[in-house]
Motif scaffolding. Structure first.
Motif, PDB file in Angstrom:
ATOM      1  N   GLN A  66       0.541  -0.938  -7.041  1.00  0.00           N
ATOM      2  CA  GLN A  66      -0.558  -0.994  -7.999  1.00  0.00           C
ATOM      3  C   GLN A  66      -1.879  -1.249  -7.273  1.00  0.00           C
ATOM      4  O   GLN A  66      -1.907  -1.732  -6.139  1.00  0.00           O
ATOM      5  CB  GLN A  66      -0.289  -2.077  -9.038  1.00  0.00           C
ATOM      6  CG  GLN A  66       0.906  -1.780  -9.936  1.00  0.00           C
ATOM      7  CD  GLN A  66       1.064  -2.793 -11.051  1.00  0.00           C
ATOM      8  OE1 GLN A  66       0.078  -3.363 -11.543  1.00  0.00           O
ATOM      9  NE2 GLN A  66       2.299  -3.020 -11.468  1.00  0.00           N
ATOM     10  N   THR A  67      -2.982  -0.926  -7.922  1.00  0.00           N
ATOM     11  CA  THR A  67      -4.314  -1.070  -7.339  1.00  0.00           C
ATOM     12  C   THR A  67      -5.223  -1.821  -8.304  1.00  0.00           C
ATOM     13  O   THR A  67      -4.848  -2.115  -9.438  1.00  0.00           O
ATOM     14  CB  THR A  67      -4.937   0.307  -7.033  1.00  0.00           C
ATOM     15  OG1 THR A  67      -5.133   1.014  -8.272  1.00  0.00           O
ATOM     16  CG2 THR A  67      -4.029   1.143  -6.133  1.00  0.00           C
ATOM     17  N   GLU A  69      -9.102  -4.367  -8.219  1.00  0.00           N
ATOM     18  CA  GLU A  69      -9.606  -5.693  -7.886  1.00  0.00           C
ATOM     19  C   GLU A  69      -9.172  -6.705  -8.925  1.00  0.00           C
ATOM     20  O   GLU A  69      -9.295  -6.479 -10.126  1.00  0.00           O
ATOM     21  CB  GLU A  69     -11.129  -5.672  -7.776  1.00  0.00           C
ATOM     22  CG  GLU A  69     -11.727  -6.995  -7.369  1.00  0.00           C
ATOM     23  CD  GLU A  69     -13.229  -6.922  -7.173  1.00  0.00           C
ATOM     24  OE1 GLU A  69     -13.874  -7.993  -7.192  1.00  0.00           O
ATOM     25  OE2 GLU A  69     -13.752  -5.807  -7.010  1.00  0.00           O
ATOM     26  N   ASN A  71      -6.179  -7.499  -9.645  1.00  0.00           N
ATOM     27  CA  ASN A  71      -4.841  -7.212 -10.153  1.00  0.00           C
ATOM     28  C   ASN A  71      -3.821  -7.972  -9.307  1.00  0.00           C
ATOM     29  O   ASN A  71      -3.651  -7.691  -8.121  1.00  0.00           O
ATOM     30  CB  ASN A  71      -4.571  -5.709 -10.093  1.00  0.00           C
ATOM     31  CG  ASN A  71      -3.190  -5.335 -10.616  1.00  0.00           C
ATOM     32  OD1 ASN A  71      -2.406  -6.187 -11.038  1.00  0.00           O
ATOM     33  ND2 ASN A  71      -2.885  -4.040 -10.590  1.00  0.00           N
ATOM     34  N   ALA A  74      -1.344  -5.810  -7.335  1.00  0.00           N
ATOM     35  CA  ALA A  74      -1.838  -4.798  -6.395  1.00  0.00           C
ATOM     36  C   ALA A  74      -1.278  -5.041  -5.000  1.00  0.00           C
ATOM     37  O   ALA A  74      -1.145  -6.182  -4.555  1.00  0.00           O
ATOM     38  CB  ALA A  74      -3.360  -4.807  -6.363  1.00  0.00           C
ATOM     39  N   GLN A  75      -0.968  -3.928  -4.298  1.00  0.00           N
ATOM     40  CA  GLN A  75      -0.391  -4.028  -2.953  1.00  0.00           C
ATOM     41  C   GLN A  75      -0.269  -2.634  -2.348  1.00  0.00           C
ATOM     42  O   GLN A  75       0.030  -1.670  -3.043  1.00  0.00           O
ATOM     43  CB  GLN A  75       0.999  -4.660  -3.041  1.00  0.00           C
ATOM     44  CG  GLN A  75       1.706  -4.890  -1.708  1.00  0.00           C
ATOM     45  CD  GLN A  75       3.035  -5.598  -1.914  1.00  0.00           C
ATOM     46  OE1 GLN A  75       3.789  -5.265  -2.820  1.00  0.00           O
ATOM     47  NE2 GLN A  75       3.330  -6.579  -1.078  1.00  0.00           N
ATOM     48  N   ASN A  79      -3.897   0.818  -2.433  1.00  0.00           N
ATOM     49  CA  ASN A  79      -4.754  -0.310  -2.794  1.00  0.00           C
ATOM     50  C   ASN A  79      -5.830  -0.523  -1.737  1.00  0.00           C
ATOM     51  O   ASN A  79      -6.997  -0.758  -2.060  1.00  0.00           O
ATOM     52  CB  ASN A  79      -3.903  -1.572  -2.942  1.00  0.00           C
ATOM     53  CG  ASN A  79      -4.700  -2.778  -3.402  1.00  0.00           C
ATOM     54  OD1 ASN A  79      -5.442  -2.709  -4.368  1.00  0.00           O
ATOM     55  ND2 ASN A  79      -4.539  -3.891  -2.713  1.00  0.00           N
ATOM     56  N   ASP A  83     -10.163   0.827  -2.415  1.00  0.00           N
ATOM     57  CA  ASP A  83     -11.266  -0.125  -2.536  1.00  0.00           C
ATOM     58  C   ASP A  83     -12.552   0.439  -1.941  1.00  0.00           C
ATOM     59  O   ASP A  83     -13.625  -0.138  -2.071  1.00  0.00           O
ATOM     60  CB  ASP A  83     -10.928  -1.484  -1.921  1.00  0.00           C
ATOM     61  CG  ASP A  83     -10.789  -1.447  -0.392  1.00  0.00           C
ATOM     62  OD1 ASP A  83     -11.167  -0.437   0.221  1.00  0.00           O
ATOM     63  OD2 ASP A  83     -10.311  -2.441   0.175  1.00  0.00           O
ATOM     64  N   GLY A 105      -7.877  -6.511  -2.115  1.00  0.00           N
ATOM     65  CA  GLY A 105      -7.918  -5.118  -1.682  1.00  0.00           C
ATOM     66  C   GLY A 105      -7.366  -4.941  -0.279  1.00  0.00           C
ATOM     67  O   GLY A 105      -8.015  -4.345   0.587  1.00  0.00           O
ATOM     68  N   ARG A 149       3.978  -6.186  -7.018  1.00  0.00           N
ATOM     69  CA  ARG A 149       3.799  -6.797  -5.707  1.00  0.00           C
ATOM     70  C   ARG A 149       5.090  -7.493  -5.251  1.00  0.00           C
ATOM     71  O   ARG A 149       5.694  -8.249  -5.996  1.00  0.00           O
ATOM     72  CB  ARG A 149       2.653  -7.804  -5.756  1.00  0.00           C
ATOM     73  CG  ARG A 149       2.357  -8.477  -4.425  1.00  0.00           C
ATOM     74  CD  ARG A 149       1.224  -9.473  -4.555  1.00  0.00           C
ATOM     75  NE  ARG A 149      -0.036  -8.818  -4.878  1.00  0.00           N
ATOM     76  CZ  ARG A 149      -1.182  -9.474  -5.062  1.00  0.00           C
ATOM     77  NH1 ARG A 149      -1.210 -10.804  -4.970  1.00  0.00           N
ATOM     78  NH2 ARG A 149      -2.294  -8.823  -5.345  1.00  0.00           N
TER      79      ARG A 149
END
Length: 215
Positions: A66-67, A69, A71, A74-75, A79, A83, A105, A149
């Motif tokens: 997932q992406t 800022e 989140n 996110a990883q 990601n 950014d 990010g 993540r």
């Protein structure tokens, strides 16, 4: 050659920070903001691990996590790239990059053996030379929001072994799914330390046939 950046990652469920200094492949060196060292690619040995007499330890990265800022899930490489700062110099003056890394990010890789682990078998096996195992989330995992993540080596191995419908390996040359395992990528990343509690034990026991080495 850009300046180094302190990176964030995880080991045995705990957040850690590390410094990426060298990589054996050009693209890896760019993404990790490290020096390209072709000879490093010949270090013993791709697909190995300490239990096989290899100088390398395992690191787990994700291509399409997932992406976004802020989140908390996110990883991974998308990601990092999305950014907007992947190709920029990691200088103190580049506040946009520094803030992006601080706010999630980053690659947020998962590391294997670590010096603070309670088991001497794993604590003594720590090496700063990492053999990357790259994961590719399937369309099913993405659609169902299961590309979350990851923070623990055993959990990644278990997921790859028991749920290939969610997580596979990836061929770095083609981007296509393949059997989970070593991707032919090695990085010299010295771990600086942990930021909360010392990692002492993995969050799960290894599942049968999960590519975890013999004890």
């Amino acid at each position: 050659m850009g300046r180094r950046a302190v990176r964030q990652g995880f080991d045995a469920g705990q957040p850690i920070v590390y410094l990426s200094t060298d990589a054996g492949q050009p693209l890896t060196a760019v993404l990790e903001r490290s020096t390209f060292v072709p000879a490093l690619n010949e270090a013993a040995f791709n697909g190995g691990d300490d239990f096989l007499g290899s100088a390398r330890e395992r690191l787990f990265g994700f291509i399409n996590g997932q992406t976004g800022e802020g989140n908390k899930q996110a990883q991974g490489f998308q990601n990092l790239v999305l950014d907007g700062h992947a190709a920029e110099d990691a200088s103190a003056e580049n506040t946009g990059l520094i803030n992006a890394l601080k706010n999630g990010g980053d690659l947020l890789n998962v590391f294997g053996d670590f010096p603070t682990l309670a088991s001497p078998r794993h604590a003594d096996a720590y090496s700063p030379l990492w053999d990357a195992q790259l994961g590719l989330w399937t369309e099913k995992a993405i659609k169902e929001g299961l590309n979350k993540r990851q923070i623990d080596e055993n959990q990644v191995f278990n997921l790859a072994a028991t749920r290939p419908d969610l997580l596979t390996g990836v061929n770095p040359a083609t981007g296509e799914p393949t059997k989970y395992g070593a991707a032919g990528v090695d990085i010299n990343c010295a771990v600086i330390g942990f930021t909360a509690k010392a990692p002492t034990a993995n969050l799960e026991e290894p599942a049968p046939n999960s590519q975890f080495p013999p004890r």
